[in-house]
Scaffold this active site. Structure first.
Site, PDB file in Angstrom:
ATOM      1  N   ARG A 117     -13.518  12.630  -3.537  1.00 29.93           N
ATOM      2  CA  ARG A 117     -13.813  12.601  -4.959  1.00 29.93           C
ATOM      3  C   ARG A 117     -15.258  13.063  -5.144  1.00 29.93           C
ATOM      4  O   ARG A 117     -16.014  13.198  -4.188  1.00 29.93           O
ATOM      5  CB  ARG A 117     -13.613  11.202  -5.520  1.00 29.93           C
ATOM      6  CG  ARG A 117     -12.175  10.683  -5.356  1.00 29.93           C
ATOM      7  CD  ARG A 117     -11.957   9.420  -6.155  1.00 29.93           C
ATOM      8  NE  ARG A 117     -10.656   8.825  -5.885  1.00 29.93           N
ATOM      9  CZ  ARG A 117      -9.512   9.218  -6.442  1.00 29.93           C
ATOM     10  NH1 ARG A 117      -9.515  10.227  -7.308  1.00 29.93           N
ATOM     11  NH2 ARG A 117      -8.371   8.620  -6.160  1.00 29.93           N
ATOM     12  N   ASP A 123     -27.970  14.478  -0.912  1.00 34.48           N
ATOM     13  CA  ASP A 123     -27.569  14.304   0.480  1.00 34.48           C
ATOM     14  C   ASP A 123     -28.342  15.328   1.306  1.00 34.48           C
ATOM     15  O   ASP A 123     -28.911  16.271   0.780  1.00 34.48           O
ATOM     16  CB  ASP A 123     -26.047  14.443   0.676  1.00 34.48           C
ATOM     17  CG  ASP A 123     -25.488  15.726   0.093  1.00 34.48           C
ATOM     18  OD1 ASP A 123     -24.276  15.814  -0.071  1.00 34.48           O
ATOM     19  OD2 ASP A 123     -26.281  16.658  -0.198  1.00 34.48           O
ATOM     20  N   SER A 180     -20.692  14.360   7.590  1.00 34.86           N
ATOM     21  CA  SER A 180     -19.623  13.980   6.663  1.00 34.86           C
ATOM     22  C   SER A 180     -18.461  14.954   6.741  1.00 34.86           C
ATOM     23  O   SER A 180     -17.298  14.561   6.911  1.00 34.86           O
ATOM     24  CB  SER A 180     -20.178  13.931   5.238  1.00 34.86           C
ATOM     25  OG  SER A 180     -19.145  13.759   4.288  1.00 34.86           O
TER      26      SER A 180
END
Length: 501
Positions: A206, A267, A275
């Site tokens: 998401r 980030d 990730s």
């Protein structure tokens, strides 16, 4: 002191603290006084053979919670699963081993895989507060993770979850590093690859800092919160899927870090790579295409930055056994017409349905990425093959079959409230600020409100007149519409308009 002195009956606070376990206790509670608990203290709660470490919020007034009970947030309640009125036993948790490692990272020390694994383990056990996690995320931001540390963090995150296996043959995946509104190529790429007979079990996230993630857009059209068994059935039947990775717990530590990164609104390259690649490896993929849009207002701002990110991606992928292809694309302006879950879904469907008003830039981007995946699987002319699969209707047919297998297709709905934002002067549009237009869409309610967002009505290179609509804001409530409109009207450079010389 008897054990009962440390106990209180548990009630449900019915407060969503976004996956963070929180316990609410009154300041006059005998446990708070006996244990010396203060606001934000980390508290261990045991009940029925289960335990959770929660952050304490202290109630000071004579309101909804008195001193005779403790109230649990939704996340804490789900972790303990007590029956109403069950007693919870409260104590101070041991200091997590990860705390000293995070402190070391803050002061510039380099960590190895076992140390990252300790931090991940403590994070998943809720032994770290959000302040601890925010310190870790910040300490790893910018250029503070070396390539070796990036590889170590990726492995630690991958090993903290479970991994899927799909048998013999190539297993494909695709990811965009983000920062480009409307760049919703994934559903089209998955449909093309699956129509070609390839396996592409796509797990998507998401939105973190954008108006929509792939899972948000896909959820407008079909269910995405599938468990592993349901996902496997879809892939076995149709060759591909587009599901929300958070429901699968393939890289659960990443979901924890994302929860911290979202309000911080940033980030780092190292954490971005960890990730992406930990999730790809955990999903069972072995051949992955990464799209890196580059532009002055995209996430990656320059060719040099893209080259540095690409080098670190390749080095990490090589170490964990992934075959990686990187596509550096134009990130100078949004893709398609829609920004926001439903609006982006409408663009995806127009491309798949080959309608005359389908956004050409979204179509061509998807074809290039699908072509790269096909070539990684043995095709010699991937883009041409992808174009045939799209133009013949095979990709549309496969996409609809995937939606049906995931739980049923739904057409995207339009927002009830809309207002245009007009050109302040005559001239030629020379640029659109990706970050500002995304901000407008988020203020309108996206992605939480699926129908909210922005519909672009003019693009760079267009000659516009004063008062001509540049874009339309869509919202589900009048308040959100007004909030987004006021922000848009206050900005002078969302659309750069210059007078032709």
């Amino acid at each position: 002191m008897t054990r009962e002195r440390h106990c209180l009956p548990l009630v449900r606070a019915e407060i969503d603290t976004y996956s963070q376990p929180v316990v609410f206790m009154h300041q006059d509670c005998h446990v708070c006084r006996a244990e010396g608990f203060r606001a934000l203290t980390r508290v261990r709660i045991a009940c029925g053979g289960r335990s959770v470490i929660a952050s304490l919020n202290v109630v000071t007034g004579a309101g909804w919670l008195g001193p005779e009970a403790a109230a649990l947030s939704d996340a804490a309640w789900a972790a303990l699963r007590p029956r109403l009125g069950d007693m919870g036993q409260f104590s101070h948790p041991e200091l997590p081993e990860a705390a000293s490692l995070i402190r070391a990272k803050v002061y510039g020390e380099r960590l190895h895989q076992a140390q990252f694994a300790t931090i991940i383990k403590d994070a998943m056990a809720h032994r770290l507060s959000d302040l601890d996690l925010a310190a870790f995320v910040t300490a790893c931001a910018g250029e503070h993770l070396s390539t070796c540390e990036t590889i170590a963090l990726t492995r630690a995150m991958q090993e903290a979850g479970r991994s899927l296996e799909w048998g013999e043959g190539p297993v494909l995946d695709k990811h965009c590093v983000g920062g480009l509104p409307g760049n919703r190529t994934t559903p089209i790429v998955v449909a093309i690859a699956a129509a070609a007979g390839l396996v592409i079990p796509k797990t998507s996230s998401r939105a973190i800092t954008s108006p929509s993630g792939t899972a948000d857009t896909m959820e407008v059209m079909a269910p995405v919160a599938l468990d592993t068994a349901a996902m496997r059935k879809v892939v076995e039947a149709q060759g591909g899927c587009i599901v929300w990775g958070g429901a699968l717990r393939l890289s659960p530590a990443d979901d924890i870090l994302i929860r911290i990164e979202r309000p911080l609104d940033f980030d780092s390259d190292g954490q971005l790579i960890a990730s992406i690649l930990s999730k790809k490896a955990a999903a069972g993929s072995d051949r992955v295409v990464i799209d890196i849009p580059v532009g002055p207002t995209a996430k990656v701002r320059s060719e040099n930055a893209a080259e540095a990110l690409s080098a670190r991606l390749r080095a990490t992928a090589r170490e964990i056994g992934l075959d990686l292809a990187i596509h550096v694309s134009d990130g100078s302006q949004p893709v398609g017409y829609g920004i926001g879950p439903a609006l982006e879904a409408m663009d995806v469907l127009k491309v798949l349905r080959r309608t005359p008003d389908a956004p050409g830039d979204l179509r061509e981007r998807a074809l290039v990425l699908a072509g790269l995946l096909l070539e990684m699987s043995g095709e010699t002319a991937g883009v041409e093959r992808a174009r045939v699969l799209l133009d013949s209707g095979a990709a549309e047919h496969r996409f609809m079959a995937i939606c049906a297998a995931q739980g049923g297709f739904a057409e995207p709905a339009e927002a009830p409230y809309r207002i245009p934002v007009e050109a302040p002067r005559d001239g030629v549009i020379t640029a659109i600020d990706n970050r500002l237009i995304a901000r407008v869409a988020k203020l309108a309610g996206a992605p939480q409100q699926a129908r909210a967002g922005v519909l672009l009505m003019a693009r760079p290179g267009t000659l516009v007149q004063r008062g001509q609509p540049l874009f339309e804001i869509w919202a589900e409530t009048p308040g959100e519409l007004a909030y987004a409109r006021d922000f848009a009207n206050a900005q002078k450079e969302i659309f750069r308009i210059e007078v032709p010389k």
